[in-house]
Design a protein around this motif. Sequence first.
Motif, PDB file in Angstrom:
ATOM      1  N   LEU A 249      40.769  -6.351  25.255  1.00  0.00           N
ATOM      2  CA  LEU A 249      40.632  -7.478  26.416  1.00  0.00           C
ATOM      3  C   LEU A 249      39.306  -7.094  26.992  1.00  0.00           C
ATOM      4  O   LEU A 249      38.559  -8.154  27.308  1.00  0.00           O
ATOM      5  CB  LEU A 249      41.632  -7.260  27.431  1.00  0.00           C
ATOM      6  N   GLY A 250      38.683  -5.923  27.109  1.00  0.00           N
ATOM      7  CA  GLY A 250      37.401  -5.655  27.633  1.00  0.00           C
ATOM      8  C   GLY A 250      37.644  -5.844  29.377  1.00  0.00           C
ATOM      9  O   GLY A 250      36.248  -5.947  29.739  1.00  0.00           O
ATOM     10  N   ARG A 251      38.731  -5.843  29.864  1.00  0.00           N
ATOM     11  CA  ARG A 251      38.564  -5.799  31.382  1.00  0.00           C
ATOM     12  C   ARG A 251      40.142  -5.234  31.755  1.00  0.00           C
ATOM     13  O   ARG A 251      41.100  -5.151  30.826  1.00  0.00           O
ATOM     14  CB  ARG A 251      38.449  -7.214  31.809  1.00  0.00           C
ATOM     15  N   GLY A 252      40.190  -5.019  33.017  1.00  0.00           N
ATOM     16  CA  GLY A 252      41.453  -4.544  33.337  1.00  0.00           C
ATOM     17  C   GLY A 252      42.353  -5.566  33.921  1.00  0.00           C
ATOM     18  O   GLY A 252      42.469  -5.501  35.093  1.00  0.00           O
ATOM     19  N   ASP A 253      42.830  -6.105  33.115  1.00  0.00           N
ATOM     20  CA  ASP A 253      43.791  -7.327  33.480  1.00  0.00           C
ATOM     21  C   ASP A 253      44.993  -6.978  34.117  1.00  0.00           C
ATOM     22  O   ASP A 253      45.663  -6.306  33.358  1.00  0.00           O
ATOM     23  CB  ASP A 253      43.947  -8.268  32.191  1.00  0.00           C
TER      24      ASP A 253
END
Lengths: 336, 505
Positions: A249-253
């Motif tokens: 994802l490349g983010r802390g969702d």
Amino acid sequence: MNDKILNFAVRYGFLILLVGLIVYFSLAAPGFFGPLSAAFVLQSVAVTGILALGVTCTLVVDGFDLSIGAVATSALMLSAYSMVILEHPTIVAVLLCLGMGALVGLLNGLLIVKFRVPDLLATLGMMFLLIGVQRIPTQGNSIATGMTLSDGTVAEGTFSAAFLWLGRHRFDVFIERLLPMPVVIFVVIAVVIWLFLGFTRHGRLMYAIGSNARAASLVGTPVNRYKIAAYMISGVTASIGGILLAARLGRGDIASGNNLLLDSVAAALIGFAVLGAARPNAFGTAIGALFVGILLQGMTMMNAPYYTQDFVKGAVLVAALVFTFYLSSRRSGAGH
Amino acid sequence: MSDAALHVSGLKKSFGRNRVLRGVDVTLAPGSVTVLMGANGAGKSTLVKAICGHHRADGGQMTLAGRPFDPADVADAISRGVVTVHQSIDDGVIPDLDVANNLMLDRLVDGQDGLFVRDRRLRAEASKVAAEMGLTVNMRTRVSDLPVADRQMIAIARAMVRAPKVLILDEPTSSLSATEAARLFDLIDRLRAQGVAILYISHRMSDIRRVAERIVVMRDGAISGVFDTRPLDYEAAVTAMLGHRMNEVDIRQRTGTTPLLELTELQIREGAAPITLTVRDGEVVAFVGLLGSGKSRLADILSGLSHPLGGIMRINGTRYAPRSVEEAVGKAVFLSPKDRGTNAVIPGFDIADNMTLPFLRGVSLGPFLSTRRQHKRTGDMVERVGIVCQSVRDGIGTLSGGNQQKVMIARWLLEPAQVLLLDEPFQGVDIGARRDIGRHIRATAQGRATLVFLAEIDEALEIADRIVVMNEGTIVGEHISDAINLAALVADITGPDGPETGLHP
């Protein structure tokens, strides 16, 4: 004769069904049968599969780990927090996540063997706790580069390329950039757990504990240590799943990974039906994960709406459970 | 027998090919206590279950106060006045409800009081029942907060609410202390005075001495003795229960020379006299005694499952005080526990895995199991012990009970033992398998001390060089197999006269 048919059905029924599905979708949905589609299926089941392999270890010792989904999302948030806000290097972020998974497993195990909390309740509590904990540092927000923190500063860190590589790199097999890294990790973990459970004495003792814990302890097996180890394996594999999810994802969702628990438990339970094992096993779990992935991919390609997916998964699970518990119990004789 | 409360004649019951009751005749008179004795597996509980409506008998008749009695189920039996208090107390009470609700539970079930529970009236009626029984507990206390004895009393009081004609008590004192048991006996006296016919099942000689007016003994699914002339002949009853048909025992006495296992002043239970005993190399010693005599406790202590209250154990002169089974197994002290179904068999495993379970390290290469080694070792053992099977890959569940037991014993013969403990090794095993196992244990006895814990005298005579009798947690007698005085042996097992057991010097 009837017994033979039943035996055959119990042993190979699920694999035949799997092959049948592949053949059917290949004919009915153009583009289903091919390396790209296969890679997509594998990619879609890799994270669930890894979690399912961990929960399989706890099922083997007659336990259950409901906290795996929460461990995975905690690892997702922890890696983001570590890299984006604390600006740690990749290796630190990864080790933090693995350590967190091991610690949660240890706590689960201690709750169960030392404090005698039933496994379902202990891991349910842990799941709740983790879902809560992961929201506290960011006031319930997702983590991304450039976000404003509570003290007014702006998060400067980024996911490193090396970290993203774990989730996004694709190896060249047949076609350039075909096989995603998470799939490779999934396969490696599957092989390791398959060897561990099926062919080492530790695995054999864990099955003994699951089958008759008292008898196992009376031959001198350190039952509690093995149970704790099973939960630690489960925690670590779940955190690996979370790392891979974050890297993809490349983010802390904060919202991703909602379905992880149900999907992976379903895969492990479907695995009971594979080869008529009627018990948790790593090969079955991997096949179970794959089965669900193939079914969903095929249906998607045949334009089934996305909202039917959970219904299909549930139906497969119920069918597999009937397979396992009803047909196996009718099979004459015991043994495996 | 028109004055009998319950008359049972020719009762038969089989489970599959297993004939558990082979024509049992019992009569219970009103206002008297009949004690039913019998070793494990004699058929006592099946008989009770047939009377209380849990099982349908295959043959025979029962009459209740002269009228035919054939209960369709447990509720039917209860409504006709046959009430049973089972051994496990918590089957008789609802722990999360208070005393009043427990006592009035049947009222709640029959539904005659309508939908809503009237608590005040319920409590008033419950108090009345309690008073009749001499029970002094607060009606609002939750049963789970009460001591075991009170729970037991409540289970019995609940039974009395139904005004039974026949009351069956299945080992009611098994979890009671001496003072608690005394209260129970007072209650039994009162019920007897009210004209209830009581069937009292117990293994405890002191209980039996206290309450019995008649003793009926079962063995192998039939009545093997009825004793009703005073004074009751307790030793004859124990003999009828355990049997002592002299088998063609072929034991060449071995006394051994080197002491291997030494127990010094070992106290295994609160209030029991300490045990001092030496078992020599190559010797097979049988420990006999009734249930609760401390046999299993001693086996547990030796195998690291529990710890002695005091005293010293030595093996080959070295101090031995295992903290766990793991440690005991590491020191080559092996226990084959009783009740293989719960304590030994891994139902999901095949013969090879079951047999090698304690010694998987020995059949592994590094962490990996070597199936070849495993099969070779178990294959040899299968031959030697005479296990009937197709291959060592057969599931353990495909074997007969006797063969399963052979696998469980063979498990502990794979590696050399210093001390081998066998708790009821012949449980649920036919005579052929019993001989096979016994022969093999004796043949391999050299180099270790073998301790066998048994309830049946016959079995002890078949296997042991020396028979040690236990009672009340200590050793009360020793007998050498080839010069056995059966009467003295039975007297030791039965224990000294009088409810208060004198301690052995």
